[in-house]
Enzyme design. Structure first.
Site, mmCIF file in Angstrom:
data_model
loop_
_atom_site.group_PDB
_atom_site.id
_atom_site.type_symbol
_atom_site.label_atom_id
_atom_site.label_comp_id
_atom_site.label_asym_id
_atom_site.label_seq_id
_atom_site.Cartn_x
_atom_site.Cartn_y
_atom_site.Cartn_z
ATOM 1 N N ALA A 108 2.128 43.109 4.874
ATOM 2 C CA ALA A 108 2.107 41.709 5.323
ATOM 3 C C ALA A 108 3.532 41.208 5.593
ATOM 4 C CB ALA A 108 1.430 40.838 4.275
ATOM 5 N N GLU A 130 -1.940 45.570 2.117
ATOM 6 C CA GLU A 130 -1.199 44.518 1.414
ATOM 7 C C GLU A 130 -1.912 44.230 0.100
ATOM 8 O OE1 GLU A 130 1.126 41.882 -0.140
ATOM 9 O OE2 GLU A 130 1.690 42.906 1.725
ATOM 10 N N ARG A 135 -1.917 37.128 1.346
ATOM 11 C CA ARG A 135 -1.090 37.742 2.387
ATOM 12 C C ARG A 135 -1.864 38.782 3.196
ATOM 13 N NH1 ARG A 135 4.353 37.675 2.433
ATOM 14 N NH2 ARG A 135 4.557 39.931 2.611
ATOM 15 N N ASP A 174 8.050 49.316 2.869
ATOM 16 C CA ASP A 174 8.942 48.166 2.981
ATOM 17 C C ASP A 174 8.703 47.342 1.716
ATOM 18 O OD1 ASP A 174 10.776 46.412 4.206
ATOM 19 O OD2 ASP A 174 9.143 45.159 4.932
ATOM 20 N N CYS A 227 14.842 44.260 2.279
ATOM 21 C CA CYS A 227 15.616 43.205 2.950
ATOM 22 C C CYS A 227 16.614 42.638 1.943
ATOM 23 C CB CYS A 227 14.703 42.120 3.506
ATOM 24 S SG CYS A 227 13.639 41.332 2.291
#
Length: 477
Positions: A108, A130, A135, A174, A227
């Protein structure tokens, strides 16, 4: 924006005082705006844009459009995606040359999943998962809008996949992280940051990787990304994957002018850092690894799970449902190349899937640990008594046979009204019955035209909730 003192100290220790200062200054600036075009739906190019150099269909925009009020955004003609994350395409195209089964584990809201699906070779299958329930609904919406029929959307914990064993050729992780690279987009991320939270994140990331590692084939590709900036969640975790789980860290071809930063932790292996003071985008870290071992290329794990060999339990359920409902030839004709699909009834819903996707779904049900499937293939129609109502998934699908329905091209104002789930009045020349609405020749959904008005069939939960119109509307195309 004020960053935590301990964050600044850690970043300065990692990349030096000068780079730390430049990074913090860059994160005070406005976030770059970028999109990725869905070339399966449109060939249009955004005006006043600059192509993102490490991807095929990504563009920086000179101004921020009013995405909420752009019908082509809701139709899946493009995805609003951060530029750095599109580097995923480089790794995929370098190492994936033939059809694969891929998993996007923490998918998501769906940006990397739609990029994965567009970048993989024809004939590939994708599971987009997800773990968070709310989400996962957003993920399913974005996958449906993107329109590719070879995707399954799931809502499960990584451990639910562990029993599948050696199923996937490619896994994208991720992983949830401390979000340092998102500070300028999300003030909450700044408020929640702490060294203790960084520690919790890298430990959770390793738990996720342990759970999913058995599902990657020997010789398969793991793409690890975050991230965030710190070394614990980045280089240190990549070292751990390679040494503890058993993998080779692979290089990805880049160009010097892209200003991608390499390893900052002193290790001698390639990683790819996108730092806002050097590249136009948000903070991203990515590494590509190949699992140790030799794959058995002669063995196709899906061969034992064709839809005709599904479990007796599933067959009984299917038979019971098909005693009363069947997918008619008319419904089958609503998609192109319908002979390439298998059709089934799930409750009161008609679904189309390729045989390989159907086999993959059966495998998930038979071997997975209660994997929850939200969407698969194309949802064609919902039975409404004596009537089959075409589903919005069909309108969004790239396999839609547009000639199966009367079409009505509508204005911008009508399109926004439709996307708000408001009543739409069509020209008297439009025939009664189910009608496919198009805006600039792009399908945006179905209505049931009853003459004096048309019943709006747009999904209630997807509607534009804003009741106002901006003073100036900027669309992408």
């Amino acid at each position: 924006m004020n960053f935590p003192v301990s964050f600044i100290a850690r970043i300065a220790a990692l990349m030096g005082e000068e780079n730390c200062k430049a990074l913090c200054e860059a994160m005070q600036n406005e976030t770059p705006v970028s999109i990725r075009i869905n070339t399966a739906k449109t060939k249009s190019i955004p005006a006043e844009s600059e192509m993102i150099p490490w991807t095929t269909d990504g563009y920086y925009l000179s101004v921020r459009p009013t995405f909420t009020f752009d019908p082509q955004f809701h139709a899946g003609n493009y995805y609003v995606q951060e530029a750095s994350s599109m580097f995923l395409e480089r790794a995929l195209c370098q190492y994936i040359k033939s059809p694969v089964i891929a998993l996007d584990l923490c998918a998501a809201p769906g940006g990397k999943s739609t990029l994965l699906r567009s970048s993989l070779p024809e004939g590939s299958l994708l599971i987009a998962n997800e773990v968070m329930r709310n989400r996962s609904q957003i993920l399913a919406e974005n996958i449906i809008k993107w329109g590719n029929p070879e995707v399954i959307v799931t809502n499960s914990d990584p451990s639910d996949f562990t029993p599948l064993e050696s199923l996937f050729d490619v896994i994208l992780t991720d992983v949830p992280c401390s979000g340092e690279g998102m500070f300028r987009k999300d003030e909450v991320a700044v408020e929640e940051w702490s060294p203790a939270n960084v520690g919790l994140c890298w430990e959770r990331q390793r738990r996720i990787l342990r759970d999913i590692w058995p599902c990657l084939k020997p010789g398969g590709i793991l793409i690890y990304s975050t991230c965030t900036f710190n070394r614990e969640e980045n280089e240190d975790n990549v070292t751990w994957i390679a040494s503890e789980l058993g993998a080779e860290i692979l290089p990805v071809e880049t160009k010097e002018e892209w200003k991608i930063t390499g390893n900052l932790a002193g290790y001698d292996f390639p990683v790819y850092r996108f730092l806002p003071h050097r590249t136009i985008g948000e903070g991203l870290f990515m590494a590509v690894l190949r699992k140790n071992g030799t794959p058995d290329k002669a063995y196709d794990i899906l061969s034992d799970y064709s839809s005709r060999k599904s479990s007796k339990k599933n067959n009984k359920k299917q038979d019971k449902k098909q005693n009363t409902l069947t997918v008619t030839n008319e419904i089958k004709s609503w998609i192109c190349d319908c002979e390439d699909y298998e059709f089934s009834i799930d409750g009161t819903t008609a679904i189309a899937k390729s045989q390989r996707l159907s086999s993959l779904e059966n495998l998930l049900k038979d071997k997975g640990n209660g994997i929850r499937i939200l969407h698969r293939g194309i949802t064609l129609a919902e039975n409404k008594g004596k009537d089959w109502q075409p589903h919005h998934s069909l309108a969004m699908s790239t396999s839609l046979n547009k000639d199966s329905f009367p079409r009505a091209e509508i204005s911008y104002e009508q399109a926004i009204a439709y996307l708000r789930k408001e009543a739409v009045t069509l020209d008297p020349s439009v025939p009664k019955g189910y009608v496919l609405l198009t805006y600039k020749d792009t399908p945006i959904g179905f209505v049931k035209n009853i003459g004096n008005r048309a019943n709006n069939l747009y999904p209630q939960e997807w509607r534009i909730r804003s009741g106002y119109m901006p003073d100036e509307v900027r669309t992408v195309f």
